[in-house]
Design a protein around this motif. Sequence first.
Motif, PDB file in Angstrom:
ATOM      1  N   HIS A  35      -0.892  -6.514   4.790  1.00  0.00           N
ATOM      2  CA  HIS A  35      -0.440  -6.765   3.423  1.00  0.00           C
ATOM      3  C   HIS A  35       0.295  -5.540   2.871  1.00  0.00           C
ATOM      4  O   HIS A  35      -0.010  -4.415   3.250  1.00  0.00           O
ATOM      5  CB  HIS A  35      -1.655  -7.085   2.541  1.00  0.00           C
ATOM      6  N   VAL A  36       1.228  -5.784   1.984  1.00  0.00           N
ATOM      7  CA  VAL A  36       1.994  -4.703   1.374  1.00  0.00           C
ATOM      8  C   VAL A  36       1.048  -3.692   0.702  1.00  0.00           C
ATOM      9  O   VAL A  36       0.023  -4.082   0.125  1.00  0.00           O
ATOM     10  CB  VAL A  36       3.027  -5.266   0.360  1.00  0.00           C
ATOM     11  N   ASP A  37       1.349  -2.426   0.874  1.00  0.00           N
ATOM     12  CA  ASP A  37       0.572  -1.322   0.300  1.00  0.00           C
ATOM     13  C   ASP A  37      -0.789  -1.084   0.952  1.00  0.00           C
ATOM     14  O   ASP A  37      -1.558  -0.251   0.472  1.00  0.00           O
ATOM     15  CB  ASP A  37       0.353  -1.508  -1.220  1.00  0.00           C
ATOM     16  N   HIS A  38      -1.077  -1.789   2.030  1.00  0.00           N
ATOM     17  CA  HIS A  38      -2.356  -1.532   2.701  1.00  0.00           C
ATOM     18  C   HIS A  38      -2.275  -0.335   3.648  1.00  0.00           C
ATOM     19  O   HIS A  38      -3.299   0.108   4.162  1.00  0.00           O
ATOM     20  CB  HIS A  38      -2.861  -2.795   3.403  1.00  0.00           C
ATOM     21  N   LYS A  94       0.596   0.380   6.196  1.00  0.00           N
ATOM     22  CA  LYS A  94       1.294   0.295   7.490  1.00  0.00           C
ATOM     23  C   LYS A  94       2.166   1.526   7.726  1.00  0.00           C
ATOM     24  O   LYS A  94       2.066   2.174   8.771  1.00  0.00           O
ATOM     25  CB  LYS A  94       2.201  -0.957   7.537  1.00  0.00           C
ATOM     26  N   SER A 149       2.125   4.391   6.176  1.00  0.00           N
ATOM     27  CA  SER A 149       1.318   5.618   6.218  1.00  0.00           C
ATOM     28  C   SER A 149       0.652   5.792   7.578  1.00  0.00           C
ATOM     29  O   SER A 149       0.589   6.903   8.114  1.00  0.00           O
ATOM     30  CB  SER A 149       0.243   5.575   5.138  1.00  0.00           C
ATOM     31  N   LYS A 206     -11.399   6.358   0.363  1.00  0.00           N
ATOM     32  CA  LYS A 206     -11.589   5.965  -1.041  1.00  0.00           C
ATOM     33  C   LYS A 206     -13.045   5.602  -1.330  1.00  0.00           C
ATOM     34  O   LYS A 206     -13.721   4.971  -0.509  1.00  0.00           O
ATOM     35  CB  LYS A 206     -10.696   4.770  -1.381  1.00  0.00           C
ATOM     36  N   ALA A 230      -5.359   6.703   6.865  1.00  0.00           N
ATOM     37  CA  ALA A 230      -4.027   7.223   7.187  1.00  0.00           C
ATOM     38  C   ALA A 230      -3.773   8.497   6.386  1.00  0.00           C
ATOM     39  O   ALA A 230      -2.958   9.326   6.765  1.00  0.00           O
ATOM     40  CB  ALA A 230      -2.962   6.173   6.873  1.00  0.00           C
TER      41      ALA A 230
HETATM   42  P1  GDP Z   1       2.601  -0.352   3.409  1.00  0.00           P
HETATM   43  O1  GDP Z   1       3.245  -1.100   2.289  1.00  0.00           O
HETATM   44  O2  GDP Z   1       1.594  -1.187   4.115  1.00  0.00           O
HETATM   45  O3  GDP Z   1       3.572   0.317   4.319  1.00  0.00           O
HETATM   46  O4  GDP Z   1       1.725   0.813   2.704  1.00  0.00           O
HETATM   47  P2  GDP Z   1       2.059   2.343   2.523  1.00  0.00           P
HETATM   48  O5  GDP Z   1       1.859   3.081   3.775  1.00  0.00           O
HETATM   49  O6  GDP Z   1       3.381   2.484   1.855  1.00  0.00           O
HETATM   50  O7  GDP Z   1       0.879   2.778   1.549  1.00  0.00           O
HETATM   51  C1  GDP Z   1       0.751   2.255   0.253  1.00  0.00           C
HETATM   52  C2  GDP Z   1       0.036   3.267  -0.644  1.00  0.00           C
HETATM   53  O8  GDP Z   1      -1.278   3.493  -0.166  1.00  0.00           O
HETATM   54  C3  GDP Z   1       0.738   4.609  -0.663  1.00  0.00           C
HETATM   55  O9  GDP Z   1       0.677   5.122  -1.964  1.00  0.00           O
HETATM   56  C4  GDP Z   1      -0.099   5.449   0.291  1.00  0.00           C
HETATM   57  O10 GDP Z   1      -0.074   6.818  -0.032  1.00  0.00           O
HETATM   58  C5  GDP Z   1      -1.483   4.873   0.086  1.00  0.00           C
HETATM   59  N1  GDP Z   1      -2.337   5.007   1.269  1.00  0.00           N
HETATM   60  C6  GDP Z   1      -2.028   4.619   2.533  1.00  0.00           C
HETATM   61  N2  GDP Z   1      -3.038   4.879   3.369  1.00  0.00           N
HETATM   62  C7  GDP Z   1      -4.010   5.462   2.626  1.00  0.00           C
HETATM   63  C8  GDP Z   1      -5.311   5.963   2.914  1.00  0.00           C
HETATM   64  O11 GDP Z   1      -5.795   5.941   4.035  1.00  0.00           O
HETATM   65  N3  GDP Z   1      -6.036   6.473   1.860  1.00  0.00           N
HETATM   66  C9  GDP Z   1      -5.536   6.504   0.605  1.00  0.00           C
HETATM   67  N4  GDP Z   1      -6.319   7.014  -0.340  1.00  0.00           N
HETATM   68  N5  GDP Z   1      -4.317   6.041   0.309  1.00  0.00           N
HETATM   69  C10 GDP Z   1      -3.553   5.539   1.284  1.00  0.00           C
END
Ligand code: GDP
Length: 372
Positions: A90-93, A95, A97, A193, A226
């Motif tokens: 899902h978006v923001d989960h 990927k 990172s 978290k 991540a």
């Molecule tokens: P994507 O949309 O699946 O590619 O997600 P992103 O990698 O862009 O991450 C979305 C948000 O979650 C960003 O603000 C990241 O910094 C944050 N994030 C990603 N992984 C972690 C993690 O393991 N811990 C925390 N606290 N935040 C994370």
Amino acid sequence: PEDIRVYEFAEKLKRPMSDVIKVLFDLGMMMTKNDFLGSDEIEVLSDEFGVEVTIIDPKDEFNYEEDLAHDVEEDPNAVKRPPVITIMGHVDHGKTSLLDAIRSAKVTEGEAGGITQHIGAYTVEQHGEPITFIDTPGHAAFGAMRQRGTDVTDIIIIVVAADDGVKPQTEEVIKIAKDSGAPVIVALNKMDKETANPDLVKGQMAEHGMTSVDWGGDVEFIPLSAKTGMGLDDLLENILITAEVLDLKANPKVPAKSAVVEASLEKGRGPVATVIVQNGTLKVGDNIVCGSSYGRVKALIDENGKQIKSIGPSHTAQVAGLDTVPPSGEVLMAVSSDKEAKEYAHKRYEYDRHKELSKSTKSTLEDMTAMI
Ligand code: GDP
Ligand code: MG
């Protein structure tokens, strides 16, 4: 088939269109140049004009993928190859990172001052064992490859944020993963978290038929972050264990068959395609065909921006030397000569044109040839 028009039929027969329309008219069929002919009409017309009509599928004409494909299963010279991984979720989960964390933790090891660049895929090593990740956002590349039958993904990582749980896109990728048949590893991300609740995620995933091993199921759930890097090694270890079971093989000694992950036109370099080799070895100087484009491998550039001479199975590089930009998911293959590459590309071009035509008019991929 009803996908040939009156004027196309006349063209094929090299007869005036008016003759064709007249014959139809005399038989009580009122048709104009753009009307489609059904199989009955085609039969009547071929009798009348004394021609034999064969319906062919133009795809049969340019089957270089089949012509050149190498059956790995049957190949006594096939050896172990690294796994290729796609990360979905899902978006923001997390990927992006996660891909970034793995890459920065692992990819430049042994590369003094190596500057990594985004090329759509990269290979890392875990205890000397290579693992290749497809590094493109979302599962678009995966879909494009599947659509073209270039399934390079061996293992799917589904990322679920442990503080957010299963979301609509998580459900979507669960379906995609199940359909693909590829084994799944769940990355329980954002475990750093305070609100992380891995058990909640396990429960939700179990409801979708993905039950954690510690809950009696067969899917590995790896808690990680991540952000802090916690659990990344566990994930990589698990990928290697899963890959071991899959017994992945390829023969590095045959001409390369590879899949385009992404491609673009680059200043001063022309069309550049990032590929993952499925079988064989791709070398600088190879004659290549990739859909309707072709050329010769002018350069291979790895994820560290370094020029390399060749890449073997499951490895990745940017390929410069094609005449046009191929679409994601296209197959790129090495062929024995420039002539062969050009021929295949041209046939494919014709096929694509036909397909486009029949789409814009009516269904099917069939063509008609007439022999007088
Ligand atoms: P994507 O949309 O699946 O590619 O997600 P992103 O990698 O862009 O991450 C979305 C948000 O979650 C960003 O603000 C990241 O910094 C944050 N994030 C990603 N992984 C972690 C993690 O393991 N811990 C925390 N606290 N935040 C994370
Ligand atoms: Mg992202």
